[in-house]
Design a protein around this motif. Sequence first.
Motif, PDB file in Angstrom:
ATOM      1  N   ILE A  27       4.057  20.837 -19.523  1.00  0.00           N
ATOM      2  CA  ILE A  27       5.029  19.746 -19.610  1.00  0.00           C
ATOM      3  C   ILE A  27       5.652  19.706 -21.002  1.00  0.00           C
ATOM      4  CG2 ILE A  27       5.315  17.239 -19.522  1.00  0.00           C
ATOM      5  CD1 ILE A  27       4.725  18.111 -16.828  1.00  0.00           C
ATOM      6  N   TRP A  60       8.119  22.389 -21.454  1.00  0.00           N
ATOM      7  CA  TRP A  60       9.402  22.090 -20.804  1.00  0.00           C
ATOM      8  C   TRP A  60      10.185  21.039 -21.569  1.00  0.00           C
ATOM      9  CZ3 TRP A  60      11.577  25.482 -18.260  1.00  0.00           C
ATOM     10  CH2 TRP A  60      10.921  26.273 -17.315  1.00  0.00           C
ATOM     11  N   THR A  72      13.830  21.837 -22.796  1.00  0.00           N
ATOM     12  CA  THR A  72      14.966  21.015 -22.377  1.00  0.00           C
ATOM     13  C   THR A  72      15.674  20.423 -23.592  1.00  0.00           C
ATOM     14  OG1 THR A  72      13.709  20.468 -20.405  1.00  0.00           O
ATOM     15  CG2 THR A  72      15.643  19.119 -20.874  1.00  0.00           C
ATOM     16  N   THR A 111      12.330  12.997 -17.622  1.00  0.00           N
ATOM     17  CA  THR A 111      13.241  13.836 -16.850  1.00  0.00           C
ATOM     18  C   THR A 111      12.633  15.185 -16.516  1.00  0.00           C
ATOM     19  OG1 THR A 111      14.282  14.442 -18.920  1.00  0.00           O
ATOM     20  CG2 THR A 111      15.440  12.844 -17.556  1.00  0.00           C
ATOM     21  N   VAL A 112      11.737  15.689 -17.388  1.00  0.00           N
ATOM     22  CA  VAL A 112      11.179  17.000 -17.077  1.00  0.00           C
ATOM     23  C   VAL A 112      10.140  16.922 -15.956  1.00  0.00           C
ATOM     24  CG1 VAL A 112      11.577  17.917 -19.378  1.00  0.00           C
ATOM     25  CG2 VAL A 112       9.387  16.869 -18.834  1.00  0.00           C
ATOM     26  N   LEU A 113       9.726  15.694 -15.624  1.00  0.00           N
ATOM     27  CA  LEU A 113       8.748  15.575 -14.544  1.00  0.00           C
ATOM     28  C   LEU A 113       9.369  15.894 -13.188  1.00  0.00           C
ATOM     29  CD1 LEU A 113       6.827  12.398 -15.704  1.00  0.00           C
ATOM     30  CD2 LEU A 113       6.226  14.816 -15.967  1.00  0.00           C
ATOM     31  N   ASP A 114      10.706  15.734 -13.131  1.00  0.00           N
ATOM     32  CA  ASP A 114      11.404  16.061 -11.898  1.00  0.00           C
ATOM     33  C   ASP A 114      11.594  17.575 -11.823  1.00  0.00           C
ATOM     34  OD1 ASP A 114      13.162  16.468  -9.825  1.00  0.00           O
ATOM     35  OD2 ASP A 114      14.902  15.701 -10.935  1.00  0.00           O
ATOM     36  N   ARG A 115      10.577  18.250 -11.282  1.00  0.00           N
ATOM     37  CA  ARG A 115      10.640  19.708 -11.263  1.00  0.00           C
ATOM     38  C   ARG A 115      11.140  20.198  -9.921  1.00  0.00           C
ATOM     39  NH1 ARG A 115       5.385  21.366 -14.737  1.00  0.00           N
ATOM     40  NH2 ARG A 115       6.222  23.454 -14.439  1.00  0.00           N
ATOM     41  N   PRO A 128      12.185  22.325 -14.308  1.00  0.00           N
ATOM     42  CA  PRO A 128      12.724  20.966 -14.263  1.00  0.00           C
ATOM     43  C   PRO A 128      14.247  20.996 -14.132  1.00  0.00           C
ATOM     44  CG  PRO A 128      11.193  21.209 -16.086  1.00  0.00           C
ATOM     45  CD  PRO A 128      11.406  22.573 -15.516  1.00  0.00           C
ATOM     46  N   SER A 186      18.971  13.193 -20.590  1.00  0.00           N
ATOM     47  CA  SER A 186      17.729  13.567 -21.246  1.00  0.00           C
ATOM     48  C   SER A 186      17.523  12.796 -22.542  1.00  0.00           C
ATOM     49  CB  SER A 186      17.743  15.054 -21.568  1.00  0.00           C
ATOM     50  OG  SER A 186      18.247  15.775 -20.491  1.00  0.00           O
TER      51      SER A 186
END
Lengths: 475, 271
Positions: free
Chosen positions: A16, A19, A23, A154-158, A165, A227
């Motif tokens: 995580i 990412w 990002t 936002t990176v959790l939405d993969r 992501p 982001s």
Amino acid sequence: MVLFEIWNHLARWNAIDAWIVATGAAASMACALPGCFLLLRRQSMMGDAISHSVLPGIVLALLAGQALHARGWFDERALASSRHAILFAGAAVMGIVCAVASESLRRVGRLDAGAALGVVFTSLFALGLLLMRLVADTIDIDPDCVLYGTLENTVLDRSGPQGIPAAFGINARMLCVNGLVLTMFFKEFRISAFDPALARSVGVSASAMHYLLMALTAVTLVTAFESVGSILVIAMLIVPAATAHLLTDRLPRMIGISLVVAASSALVGHALATAAPGVLFSRLGHPEIQDASTSGMIAVASGLFFLGAALFGPRHGIVSRRLARARLENRMVREDVLGHLFRRKERFPDAAGDSLASIRAALGIRVRTARAAMGRLRRMRWIERAGPDWRLTRLGEESARRLVRSHRLWESYLARNYPSRGALHESAERVEHFIDDDLRNQLARELDSPSRDPHGSVIPSDPEARDEGDTKAVD
Amino acid sequence: MRASNGAAARTGPDDGRSEPSPLSIRDLTVAYHLKPVIWDIDYEAPSGRLIAIVGPNGAGKSTMLAACLDLIPRTTGEVRIFGRPFRSQRGRVGYVPQRESVDWDFPVSALDVVAMGLYHRIGWCRPVTRRYRREALAALERVGMAEFASRQIRQLSGGQQQRVFLARALAQDADLYLMDEPFAGVDAATELVIVDLLRDLRSSGKTVLVVHHDLQTVEEYFDEVVLLNMRLVAAGPVEQVFTPQNLRKTYGGRLALLDRVGNRFTFGPGE
């Protein structure tokens, strides 16, 4: 101890975190590209203005999408999949509107560029807020998210392919688009930023390039918003470019450096966000605060990079300039000491040397300056002790001879070419430090190697041209 | 914004030449905020000559050049370059702007700036290849600046900066050159380089219009002179036109009638 604690925090990084950094880096690099040109056009605040002005564009674009959906032109899936395209279109249009409106306001309203921008973007932002109020129930826009952004979430939405992501995907794509556009139109952007009049006269429409840049900036900002939020995105737009501008004098290199700064800010920023607050606040009695917003810390990190460049940049850095100046001043003091000892030797051939106090009095320098200069000269083996006094070594005498030769040649040169001019000595006292071997030889040639200066003093011969004979004074 | 209409008498140039003039200006009026800056200019530049544009500050010399290059909107009138509108003749016109017009802190080298003169020929979206860089270097060589090619432009002296601008115009390889005060604030060495260059250009058949401030050197450097003070006072060969009477007309205060009319336009007609 502290380092160990920081390392402990960083060692806990997982995919995580990687990412998040990727990002953040993609977003900041995408922003840095148009940022470089905004900075060079001296329109950095345009980024701020556009970041606010796009709000009504976004709301209107979403409304339009919904209207199309309501008419049955778009089904639910098409609407969802083209959501970004719709947003970008709205943002790009508003970016251009903001640029056109502020430009025409500047011309018609006879305002300066900053005032025109201030009028335009606040009005547009207010309009955006109003529109949001009107449609608040039907559209989901989270004001918090707009302002601060939540990189961590936002990176959790993969949902992208292979678990990439979505936020990374879109920012990386934006980076590619910006890179492509700026590479294609590199020379057009450069000429319209540098010399709009010339651009127009060779057939490159400076205003078209300007609007293209504005549209690109608007779309980039909207992409990064989600982001990092609308405020921090301005830091990403401007700070890496400003840092790079301090470090180089070439545009391609400036763009390259701004990308490196942008990427490093993301890495350092996330490291700061995960490690610094825990380490810092536990010492201040707030152990419950363990992390900070990554996008905020990215801005802090890029600020630190800028500070570093402003202080230590090779040419423009404050510290570097001070250091260079101090080095120059020290060298001049040392050379003055050499010159003084040499002249004294000329006048009193039998004296052993001169005392520190007498040198200081002759040159009008402070004890500390004098001590530093003498110490350095002794380490260079240019002067040595003679009882309580100081005298030149053979090596020192050679340097001193060159210096005094420069001084007296310069006086002769001035006296010959500018006979009415007084203050020969004062001028030579400054110039002697900057005459190198080449210039000295040229002066001598032009003056037919004179033996005496205008005051009647002997001009010492060139140390290189002399034989090894008369150095017994030093031995 | 239309604010012309023969307040001043026309000084019509005689037409009927076989080859179109490098620069022909007809009825040109330019106004900023309703106030005319230049008024009803009619001028036809002879081919292959060095032409000085002379006049007091605020006479509209730079404005005239800018209007010829479509850099600012014309209120009335028309400009033809070799008989055709500027739009279709860009490649044939080289422009040297005033030195203050650009940001000297911009991260470009002298060579980069000169290469900008070639952009029209390179075309959109194409990179500046080695061939063009060589051409730019050759242009720098012609103004004695080859050794400074890789210097950032801020690190050049004023005269050197001016020479970079000239090299850029040379690289454009135009037939008509418009130069805005190339002699302003340059050292003696640069002045000589510029004069030599102008003569070079003339001997290869180019036409050069130069906004010039130093009345003392007009006769030495130029073949033709254009005396301008909002309106065209006189234009023609230096020996015929550069006379004390004409200079007095140009520099001795604004023309009274024109001034009155101009002021009315500042407040808007009818006041």
